[in-house]
Motif scaffolding. Sequence first.
Motif, PDB file in Angstrom:
ATOM      1  N   ILE A 193      -1.847  -4.854   2.164  1.00 39.55           N
ATOM      2  CA  ILE A 193      -1.464  -4.198   3.406  1.00 39.55           C
ATOM      3  C   ILE A 193      -0.523  -5.149   4.142  1.00 39.55           C
ATOM      4  CG2 ILE A 193      -2.351  -3.365   5.625  1.00 39.55           C
ATOM      5  CD1 ILE A 193      -5.039  -2.831   4.187  1.00 39.55           C
ATOM      6  N   PRO A 194       0.709  -4.715   4.441  1.00 36.36           N
ATOM      7  CA  PRO A 194       1.627  -5.628   5.134  1.00 36.36           C
ATOM      8  C   PRO A 194       1.113  -5.969   6.538  1.00 36.36           C
ATOM      9  CG  PRO A 194       2.617  -3.434   4.819  1.00 36.36           C
ATOM     10  CD  PRO A 194       1.306  -3.407   4.137  1.00 36.36           C
ATOM     11  N   MET A 195       1.172  -7.248   6.900  1.00 29.89           N
ATOM     12  CA  MET A 195       0.642  -7.715   8.187  1.00 29.89           C
ATOM     13  C   MET A 195       1.583  -8.714   8.835  1.00 29.89           C
ATOM     14  SD  MET A 195      -3.362  -8.334   7.286  1.00 29.89           S
ATOM     15  CE  MET A 195      -3.137  -8.938   5.616  1.00 29.89           C
ATOM     16  N   HIS A 196       1.518  -8.800  10.160  1.00 27.43           N
ATOM     17  CA  HIS A 196       2.291  -9.771  10.919  1.00 27.43           C
ATOM     18  C   HIS A 196       1.424 -10.975  11.246  1.00 27.43           C
ATOM     19  CE1 HIS A 196       5.514  -6.954  12.178  1.00 27.43           C
ATOM     20  NE2 HIS A 196       4.574  -6.052  12.068  1.00 27.43           N
ATOM     21  N   ASN A 197       1.793 -12.148  10.803  1.00 27.00           N
ATOM     22  CA  ASN A 197       1.189 -13.351  11.336  1.00 27.00           C
ATOM     23  C   ASN A 197      -0.340 -13.325  11.292  1.00 27.00           C
ATOM     24  OD1 ASN A 197       1.054 -15.816  12.622  1.00 27.00           O
ATOM     25  ND2 ASN A 197       1.640 -15.062  14.643  1.00 27.00           N
ATOM     26  N   THR A 198      -0.886 -12.721  10.258  1.00 28.78           N
ATOM     27  CA  THR A 198      -2.337 -12.596  10.126  1.00 28.78           C
ATOM     28  C   THR A 198      -2.640 -12.729   8.649  1.00 28.78           C
ATOM     29  OG1 THR A 198      -2.307 -10.961  11.901  1.00 28.78           O
ATOM     30  CG2 THR A 198      -4.318 -11.066  10.595  1.00 28.78           C
TER      31      THR A 198
ATOM     32  N   SER B  72      -5.626 -11.940   7.035  1.00 30.66           N
ATOM     33  CA  SER B  72      -6.458 -10.915   6.425  1.00 30.66           C
ATOM     34  C   SER B  72      -7.050 -10.016   7.493  1.00 30.66           C
ATOM     35  CB  SER B  72      -7.586 -11.574   5.644  1.00 30.66           C
ATOM     36  OG  SER B  72      -8.424 -12.276   6.535  1.00 30.66           O
ATOM     37  N   LEU B  73      -7.617  -8.925   7.029  1.00 34.19           N
ATOM     38  CA  LEU B  73      -8.292  -7.976   7.916  1.00 34.19           C
ATOM     39  C   LEU B  73      -9.779  -7.978   7.590  1.00 34.19           C
ATOM     40  CD1 LEU B  73      -5.786  -5.048   7.409  1.00 34.19           C
ATOM     41  CD2 LEU B  73      -6.140  -6.268   9.566  1.00 34.19           C
TER      42      LEU B  73
ATOM     43  N   SER C 271      -5.161   6.033   3.118  1.00 34.62           N
ATOM     44  CA  SER C 271      -3.846   6.203   2.501  1.00 34.62           C
ATOM     45  C   SER C 271      -3.912   6.888   1.152  1.00 34.62           C
ATOM     46  CB  SER C 271      -3.156   4.836   2.340  1.00 34.62           C
ATOM     47  OG  SER C 271      -2.963   4.232   3.593  1.00 34.62           O
TER      48      SER C 271
ATOM     49  N   VAL D 212     -12.260  -2.589   7.596  1.00 41.53           N
ATOM     50  CA  VAL D 212     -10.985  -2.101   8.131  1.00 41.53           C
ATOM     51  C   VAL D 212      -9.963  -1.964   6.991  1.00 41.53           C
ATOM     52  CG1 VAL D 212      -8.986  -2.804   9.499  1.00 41.53           C
ATOM     53  CG2 VAL D 212     -11.278  -2.903  10.512  1.00 41.53           C
TER      54      VAL D 212
ATOM     55  N   LEU E  49       0.817  -1.215   0.000  1.00 42.72           N
ATOM     56  CA  LEU E  49       0.000   0.000   0.000  1.00 42.72           C
ATOM     57  C   LEU E  49       0.851   1.265   0.000  1.00 42.72           C
ATOM     58  CD1 LEU E  49      -2.623   1.546   0.271  1.00 42.72           C
ATOM     59  CD2 LEU E  49      -2.691   0.934   2.687  1.00 42.72           C
ATOM     60  N   ALA E  50       1.934   1.263   0.780  1.00 47.85           N
ATOM     61  CA  ALA E  50       2.761   2.473   0.893  1.00 47.85           C
ATOM     62  C   ALA E  50       3.328   2.906  -0.459  1.00 47.85           C
ATOM     63  CB  ALA E  50       3.886   2.233   1.895  1.00 47.85           C
TER      64      ALA E  50
ATOM     65  N   ILE F 228      -8.369   1.577   5.627  1.00 46.21           N
ATOM     66  CA  ILE F 228      -6.925   1.870   5.670  1.00 46.21           C
ATOM     67  C   ILE F 228      -6.456   2.324   4.281  1.00 46.21           C
ATOM     68  CG2 ILE F 228      -4.625   0.798   5.879  1.00 46.21           C
ATOM     69  CD1 ILE F 228      -5.780  -0.898   8.192  1.00 46.21           C
TER      70      ILE F 228
END
Lengths: 234, 234
Positions: free
Chosen positions: A210-215, A217-218, A230, A222, A176-177, A226
């Motif tokens: 979207i970069p995520m830790h140990n997950t 999906s969102l 952005s 949400v 995303l960034a 995000i």
Amino acid sequence: MLITSVDNPRIKELCKLKTSKGRKKEGKFLVEGAHLVNEARKCGCLLEAYSLTEKEGYITITDNVMRKLSQTDTVVPEIGLCRIVKKEELADRILILDGVQDPGNMGALMRSAKAFGFDTIVLGEGSCDIYNDKAIRSSQGAIFKLSFIQADLLEYIPALKGYTIYGTNVVNGIILAEAIASDKLALILGNEGNGVRKEVQALADKNLYIPMHNTESLNVSVAGSIIMYSLRAK
Amino acid sequence: MLITSVDNPRIKELCKLKTSKGRKKEGKFLVEGAHLVNEARKCGCLLEAYSLTEKEGYITITDNVMRKLSQTDTVVPEIGLCRIVKKEELADRILILDGVQDPGNMGALMRSAKAFGFDTIVLGEGSCDIYNDKAIRSSQGAIFKLSFIQADLLEYIPALKGYTIYGTNVVNGIILAEAIASDKLALILGNEGNGVRKEVQALADKNLYIPMHNTESLNVSVAGSIIMYSLRAK
């Protein structure tokens, strides 16, 4: 005017608006609570208002009638009858929903879309009815300020000229960034369980993730919020 | 083993876990669906598992018993009994909830907290029970991977040394883009209707706000997730 019976023909007519089918047929919908009634009035789509207490410009109804009309467990003090206004303006930022089904997610997405300047929402087949009571409640009035377009996404997206189309997918996506908030852009979000359909995904210029830790999906509202934050209109 | 009666004493015991009080007393909770049962197993907190079909390691129950245990309208194929594990580690990123009441929001916040490295959640008084079935469902398993601390926020926050404490408030706030993702930080989110209590707000080092167009506020799980994404652990 005072209405005391749930069998009053006017009340019976209003009750038909509790279903998606009834709302489509009549071109009207109900909103609950003073905040939403006021928002509807400001936006010029309020046809009638009903209150438990005598108030100028309101039709007074008794508690039993209010309970009959309301779709929440708590008793609301007022209910408004609104007309569905067709407003199909194309904003510079567009949110495209490919089968978002949960009314709470739909409402939260409307609220965020308004907040971040995504003033047009395109609803693909299988998306939840935006006039569902829970969706309206979660939208917190944003529903009155957005344009909505019902469309077959497989036809609509290729015809959308001048917009950068962002899909959402981890596979072959850019983070995303790195996405650029171009002047005109559209964001596609998918179904809660299945995401964006492959054939719709294929119509995007780029996929975002979207970069995520140990997950894995969102929640879709949400994730969508995000991304809209952005890429918001400045 | 096969259980066919809803009056089976074991089933009656499990039904007590449908209330927050029962869960607290027993130190156990239920999860529904294969995904959550598997996540519970992986995290070592699964005590027993119940299935509609015969499966190794599962107690078989009939449809009527499953309906009795389940808290959703659709019939789930399996249900797990889990023990509540106290894990009070302090992560470098902490989410502090001052009375978030909606289980759907609580679950979505857990899911986002895990995704963005906010691995400790501090629950102030008045926050929704994290073991509520809807909260667990919305968390998508994140509940098994986070630490939770119950606390009186007015005592807890001042004692939290070495952390930058961010409140959320438009008044006297800085815009989110200006916030610094310091090594150790805590984010305070408030109740859906009332926001963060004034006396808790006063304990923050800085207040943040998210710039919005023509919108007063966002859904708390959306706002919290946008901030956690922006200040995420890299």
